[in-house]
Design a protein around this motif. Structure first.
Motif, PDB file in Angstrom:
ATOM      1  N   HIS A  62       0.850  -1.188   0.000  1.00 29.05           N
ATOM      2  CA  HIS A  62       0.000   0.000   0.000  1.00 29.05           C
ATOM      3  C   HIS A  62       0.890   1.243   0.000  1.00 29.05           C
ATOM      4  O   HIS A  62       1.706   1.434   0.906  1.00 29.05           O
ATOM      5  N   ASN A  63       0.748   2.068  -1.036  1.00 27.61           N
ATOM      6  CA  ASN A  63       1.577   3.265  -1.227  1.00 27.61           C
ATOM      7  C   ASN A  63       0.716   4.515  -1.363  1.00 27.61           C
ATOM      8  O   ASN A  63       0.630   5.093  -2.450  1.00 27.61           O
ATOM      9  N   PRO A  64       0.060   4.969  -0.304  1.00 30.37           N
ATOM     10  CA  PRO A  64      -0.793   6.158  -0.439  1.00 30.37           C
ATOM     11  C   PRO A  64       0.005   7.405  -0.787  1.00 30.37           C
ATOM     12  O   PRO A  64       1.199   7.506  -0.497  1.00 30.37           O
ATOM     13  N   GLY A  65      -0.675   8.353  -1.415  1.00 27.98           N
ATOM     14  CA  GLY A  65      -0.058   9.630  -1.757  1.00 27.98           C
ATOM     15  C   GLY A  65      -0.495  10.135  -3.109  1.00 27.98           C
ATOM     16  O   GLY A  65      -1.012  11.239  -3.230  1.00 27.98           O
ATOM     17  N   HIS A  66      -0.296   9.326  -4.159  1.00 22.18           N
ATOM     18  CA  HIS A  66      -0.825   9.699  -5.479  1.00 22.18           C
ATOM     19  C   HIS A  66      -2.349   9.651  -5.423  1.00 22.18           C
ATOM     20  O   HIS A  66      -3.036  10.535  -5.938  1.00 22.18           O
ATOM     21  N   THR A  67      -2.876   8.596  -4.834  1.00 31.46           N
ATOM     22  CA  THR A  67      -4.251   8.523  -4.333  1.00 31.46           C
ATOM     23  C   THR A  67      -4.159   7.819  -2.985  1.00 31.46           C
ATOM     24  O   THR A  67      -3.139   7.210  -2.654  1.00 31.46           O
ATOM     25  N   TRP A  68      -5.241   7.856  -2.221  1.00 29.64           N
ATOM     26  CA  TRP A  68      -5.187   7.244  -0.888  1.00 29.64           C
ATOM     27  C   TRP A  68      -5.091   5.730  -0.965  1.00 29.64           C
ATOM     28  O   TRP A  68      -4.547   5.090  -0.062  1.00 29.64           O
ATOM     29  N   GLY A  69      -5.590   5.135  -2.040  1.00 24.63           N
ATOM     30  CA  GLY A  69      -5.560   3.687  -2.157  1.00 24.63           C
ATOM     31  C   GLY A  69      -4.493   3.146  -3.085  1.00 24.63           C
ATOM     32  O   GLY A  69      -4.527   1.960  -3.425  1.00 24.63           O
ATOM     33  N   SER A  70      -3.559   3.963  -3.505  1.00 24.33           N
ATOM     34  CA  SER A  70      -2.532   3.499  -4.442  1.00 24.33           C
ATOM     35  C   SER A  70      -1.744   2.326  -3.864  1.00 24.33           C
ATOM     36  O   SER A  70      -1.378   2.319  -2.688  1.00 24.33           O
TER      37      SER A  70
END
Length: 208
Positions: free
Chosen positions: A128-136
């Motif tokens: 889970h890599n939030p930042g570009h979108t919250w669910g990226s």
């Protein structure tokens, strides 16, 4: 899981538009197929379900995984699921974005941090890599020394965060803590543009 020895990564480039916050842009997207001659996993169903389906070439599709729910990464997901019978998987934090493109169809399953998805005898781990979108999310394939980062990490650094559902400090922290800790020779397969490596991108993500 032991791999069957012929697992490979294939890239399909599709073209269309990306729309958010009242603006629309022409974009080319990377669609990734991970698998062998029997079964395959699709990463990001962008723009053109028929072209992606032709690249599948009759193989069983275990899942259509959405790295995030911007319309250019999910606009072909519903049709591709119908063509292949595969479930569409998305992190629940991006359900609101998904609904803007597919108001009458929900994803078939959820992605979660640490989840493992099997295909062709190997496993891909969800990060889970939030930042570009919250669910990226990214998908890390240890066996292939590869990570599929969607729009989180590009050749040249972090993805864009200037629009709704995004945040710059969050994406930088996410990349530093969850991606740049991978082995340096890991190939980074992105949602747009050319590949890179983890080592090449370490200097491009500033320290806090």
């Amino acid at each position: 899981m032991s791999a069957r020895g012929t697992v490979r990564i294939e890239r399909v480039v599709t073209s269309g538009t990306f729309s958010l916050d009242g603006e629309t842009f022409d974009v080319d997207n990377n669609v990734w197929l991970v698998g062998d001659d029997e079964e395959v996993l699709i990463v990001d169903a962008a723009h053109d379900a028929r072209t992606i389906h032709r690249a599948v070439a009759g193989r069983q599709v275990v899942a259509v995984v959405c790295t995030h729910a911007h319309d250019d990464h999910v606009d072909a997901a519903a049709e591709l699921a119908e063509l292949t019978g595969a479930p569409v998987l998305l992190h629940p934090a991006d359900h609101e974005l998904w609904a803007a493109t597919h108001p009458d169809r929900k994803p078939d399953g959820e992605l979660s941090d640490g989840q493992r998805i099997g295909v062709a005898g190997i496993e891909l781990q969800v990060i889970h890599n939030p930042g570009h979108t919250w669910g990226s999310c990214s998908l890390y394939a240890t066996f292939l020394d590869a990570v599929f980062t969607g729009d989180t990490l590009f050749h040249g650094g972090p993805g864009a965060t200037g629009r709704s559902y995004s945040d710059r400090p969050t994406i930088e922290t996410s990349i530093r803590n969850r991606l740049l800790t991978l082995p340096g020779d890991t190939d980074v397969h992105t949602g747009h543009g050319e590949d890179t490596t983890i080592a090449a991108e370490r200097p491009n993500v500033p320290a806090p």
